[in-house]
Enzyme design. Structure first.
Site, PDB file in Angstrom:
ATOM      1  N   ASN A 131       2.160  -9.712   1.164  1.00  6.84           N
ATOM      2  CA  ASN A 131       2.408 -10.740   0.158  1.00  6.84           C
ATOM      3  C   ASN A 131       1.369 -11.846   0.316  1.00  6.84           C
ATOM      4  OD1 ASN A 131       3.385 -12.632  -1.619  1.00  6.84           O
ATOM      5  ND2 ASN A 131       5.493 -12.549  -0.882  1.00  6.84           N
ATOM      6  N   ASN A 136       3.927 -15.621  -7.138  1.00  8.61           N
ATOM      7  CA  ASN A 136       4.159 -14.615  -8.180  1.00  8.61           C
ATOM      8  C   ASN A 136       5.230 -13.596  -7.791  1.00  8.61           C
ATOM      9  OD1 ASN A 136       2.954 -12.766  -6.425  1.00  8.61           O
ATOM     10  ND2 ASN A 136       0.984 -12.758  -7.484  1.00  8.61           N
ATOM     11  N   ASP A 137       6.007 -13.877  -6.743  1.00 11.35           N
ATOM     12  CA  ASP A 137       7.014 -12.910  -6.289  1.00 11.35           C
ATOM     13  C   ASP A 137       7.986 -12.528  -7.390  1.00 11.35           C
ATOM     14  OD1 ASP A 137       5.758 -13.119  -3.893  1.00 11.35           O
ATOM     15  OD2 ASP A 137       7.450 -13.946  -2.780  1.00 11.35           O
ATOM     16  N   GLY A 156       7.678  -8.400  -3.033  1.00  8.56           N
ATOM     17  CA  GLY A 156       6.687  -9.473  -3.137  1.00  8.56           C
ATOM     18  C   GLY A 156       5.268  -9.118  -2.740  1.00  8.56           C
ATOM     19  N   ASP A 158       1.518  -7.837  -3.097  1.00  6.56           N
ATOM     20  CA  ASP A 158       0.703  -8.020  -4.295  1.00  6.56           C
ATOM     21  C   ASP A 158      -0.769  -7.705  -4.022  1.00  6.56           C
ATOM     22  OD1 ASP A 158      -0.170 -10.300  -2.846  1.00  6.56           O
ATOM     23  OD2 ASP A 158       1.285 -11.595  -3.863  1.00  6.56           O
ATOM     24  N   ASP A 327      -0.614  11.357 -11.836  1.00  9.74           N
ATOM     25  CA  ASP A 327       0.741  11.669 -11.413  1.00  9.74           C
ATOM     26  C   ASP A 327       1.291  12.881 -12.169  1.00  9.74           C
ATOM     27  OD1 ASP A 327       3.182  10.757  -9.937  1.00  9.74           O
ATOM     28  OD2 ASP A 327       3.965  10.494 -11.967  1.00  9.74           O
ATOM     29  N   GLU A 356      -1.937  15.531  -9.224  1.00 10.98           N
ATOM     30  CA  GLU A 356      -0.796  15.894  -8.387  1.00 10.98           C
ATOM     31  C   GLU A 356      -0.130  17.131  -8.982  1.00 10.98           C
ATOM     32  OE1 GLU A 356       3.408  13.972  -6.784  1.00 10.98           O
ATOM     33  OE2 GLU A 356       2.798  13.732  -8.866  1.00 10.98           O
TER      34      GLU A 356
END
Length: 618
Positions: A131, A136-137, A156, A158, A327, A356
């Site tokens: 964090n 910006n949490d 949190g 980032d 993905d 994947e």
């Protein structure tokens, strides 16, 4: 009364035709494909006239069944200005406009380099790493708020936290960073993983901004490292603004019996190439949803395909990316995806894209790699440069735990490599023993460093691109069977100011953490300059007494790798390896730094549950 009517008419006209979104927001001059399709979105916008300023010609204007969308195609080679206006007109009056910018590309952008077998990929789940910006949490406009006490909640981590710890990654020997998706995911819960994206052109505000993302990529590039974007073509989040107001009914796959059109995928993606598959099973796999909050996107729709193609190119160009990981690759429309990948690699010929394909048979996995002989047999070419070696992964999780027999123990690893002939580009496989979806390796082995050293030695010395998962290099574990996904995605120790211990700092690591980290750093920093490992040939010998020996070699170098999965020390004669050892007299074990006599008349001893990487010398 007349003034009131005029004001009412003006306000009604202005509100009625307001542009709410334009995507992509801007584009670039000088792309190999000069065409760009611009989505313009607003209330009943298709009922108005669309004109471009400065005599810019509209090549194609496409409307959909939803009047809130217009798709405008232009040829950027025909635009001589750096910007023009998209004007929305009611009769002859402009009621709204958007200034569309055509930027200059960065020098040599089309020939940008990408991750390859020279690299070590470090996989990070950003919410759980560090964090760096507590402000910006949580975000007012985003539903899921930060709360570290909730295992499946936002914690949190980032982009700033990753930027702050690039020294840590570089010192470890990592040269490429794969982040799980960081675009906005505004689902109500479990949004931390990022795979239910709700805005494909915007970084999630809890991670930072688009500019922060580009800064991370640029700072990695300055270190000779790459940022790999995790791209999701198969599904979006159900709260995506476009899902909430579909351009057309066939933008996603829906089923009449389910809420919101939901039907869960049967996950049998082998139906993509099974000649005996029924249509109902194919549809069940490809069109079914990955989860209730993840509507299945229809890549067979040309507008959808163009949208996700341009979006991927936009991020590569904007953020100066060093590659893509895609993905759930086999869940997509395979013809659409072949077109998608080709459009991207036509624009960036050196860019690596890894898919994947979670299948355990090498034949099934190799089908998805570009120019596959398996694919050719059934008339398909994926155009996908790289695939993930799930076959090797599946064998590794078992091989180091088993006593040797005909089909158990390290022979599983040996047999895995006997299928290498199936892959058209054997060096472009991502090799790994865990990731964000699997059980933590250190949980399987209860924190024992020896199996970790064996597995890390293997992926660090075989063909392909090694990938490691954040925290394993300091011994992090977590039981997925009892704690679910959150257990394998715990916070990195020291990533938060309130943490009582900081494993980023070498002076703060425990003896166990230091042992894990130091082994990893030594191996991967040695690997950086070893062309014999990056692109050399392999010769391996059938395991005996659960000891596996293989050689990586080229015209200039040869490296002997020994893996002993036995708990006991093993001593064996070297004459069996004469074809690989002739001409050599000694070797240096890069792990212990010991110089050893190596000749076909001698023998070698290796400790139990350990590995040796021996640079051979004449």
């Amino acid at each position: 009364m007349k003034k009131i009517l005029l004001l009412s008419s003006f306000l009604s006209t202005f509100a009625f035709a307001q542009i709410q979104k334009v995507e992509p927001m801007f584009w670039w001059k000088g792309m190999k494909n000069p065409e760009v399709q611009i989505l313009v979105y607003g209330k009943d916008i298709s009922k108005y006239n669309i004109e471009l300023s400065d005599n810019v010609k509209i090549q194609n204007l496409q409307k959909t069944e939803n009047p809130n969308y217009v798709f405008v195609t232009i040829n950027t080679n025909e635009v001589n200005k750096s910007s023009f206006k998209i004007n929305i007109k009611n009769k002859n009056k402009i009621v709204d406009s958007y200034t569309y910018e055509l930027k200059d590309r960065q020098p040599n952008s089309a020939n940008r380099s990408s991750f390859s077998s020279k690299d070590v990929v470090y996989l990070i789940m950003p919410d759980r790493f560090a964090n760096g910006d507590e402000s910006n949490d949580s975000k007012k406009e985003l539903t899921d708020k930060a709360n570290r006490s909730i295992p499946d909640g936002r914690h949190g981590g980032d982009l700033r936290g990753i930027i702050n710890n690039l020294d840590y990654l570089q010192n470890l020997g990592a040269t490429a960073v794969w982040l799980t998706p960081v675009n906005e995911d505004n689902e109500k819960q479990h949004s931390y993983h990022g795979y239910a994206q709700t805005d494909l052109y915007k970084i999630d505000g809890r991670y930072g901004s688009n500019e922060d993302y580009r800064e991370l990529s640029q700072k990695l590039n300055q270190r000779g490292m790459y940022l790999i974007q995790d791209y999701v073509t198969n599904h979006w989040g159900i709260s995506h603004w476009m899902i909430q107001d579909l351009p057309s009914k066939d933008w996603i796959h829906t089923f009449p019996e389910g809420e919101n059109g939901f039907r869960r995928s049967n996950y049998r993606t082998t139906t993509q190439f099974d000649p005996n598959a029924s249509e109902i099973d194919k549809i069940g796999a490809l069109n079914g949803w990955f989860d209730t909050t993840m509507p299945d996107i229809n890549q067979a729709n040309p507008l959808v395909l163009k949208y996700i193609t341009q979006n991927a190119i936009w991020w590569i160009e904007y953020a100066e990316l060093g590659g893509l990981r895609v993905d759930t690759y086999p869940y997509n429309n395979k013809e659409g995806m072949a077109t998608w990948v080709k459009a991207i690699t036509d624009e960036y010929p050196n860019l690596n894209v890894v898919g994947e394909a979670w299948m355990h048979s090498p034949a099934h996995v190799s089908y998805w790699q570009k120019d596959s002989k398996i694919g050719e047999m059934v008339g398909y070419n994926s155009n996908l440069p790289a695939v993930m070696d799930f076959s090797l992964y599946a064998n590794m999780t078992k091989a180091f735990q088993e006593e040797e027999s005909w089909d158990k123990g390290l022979v599983k690893i040996y047999e895995s490599f006997t299928n290498d002939f199936l892959y058209p580009d054997i060096n472009n496989l991502l090799v790994f023993f865990e990731n964000h979806d699997t059980e933590r390796w250190n949980e399987i082995y209860k924190g024992d460093i020896k199996p970790y050293q064996l597995a890390t030695t293997l992926i660090g010395t075989v063909r392909g691109i090694p990938q490691i998962y954040y925290g394993t290099e300091i011994g992090m574990a977590g039981d997925k069977n009892t704690g679910g996904d959150a257990a394998i995605r715990q916070d990195f120790l020291g990533g938060w100011k309130s943490d009582t211990q900081n494993a980023f700092n070498p002076n703060s690591r425990t003896a166990t953490q230091k042992a894990f980290y130091d082994f990893t750093a030594k191996l991967f920093n040695w690997r950086k300059n070893k062309e014999v490992i990056h692109s050399g040939k392999t010769k391996h010998y059938m395991p005996q007494n659960n000891v596996y020996v293989y050689f990586r070699y080229n015209e200039n170098e040869s490296v002997m790798i020994i893996l002993n999965a036995n708990p006991e020390k093993q001593t064996f004669k070297l004459d069996r390896f004469a074809e690989s050892l002739n001409g050599f007299t000694s070797g240096k074990d890069i792990i212990s730094d010991k110089v050893l006599p190596i000749n076909t008349n001698g023998e070698i001893t290796i400790d139990g549950k350990s590995s040796m990487i021996i640079e051979l010398m004449k």
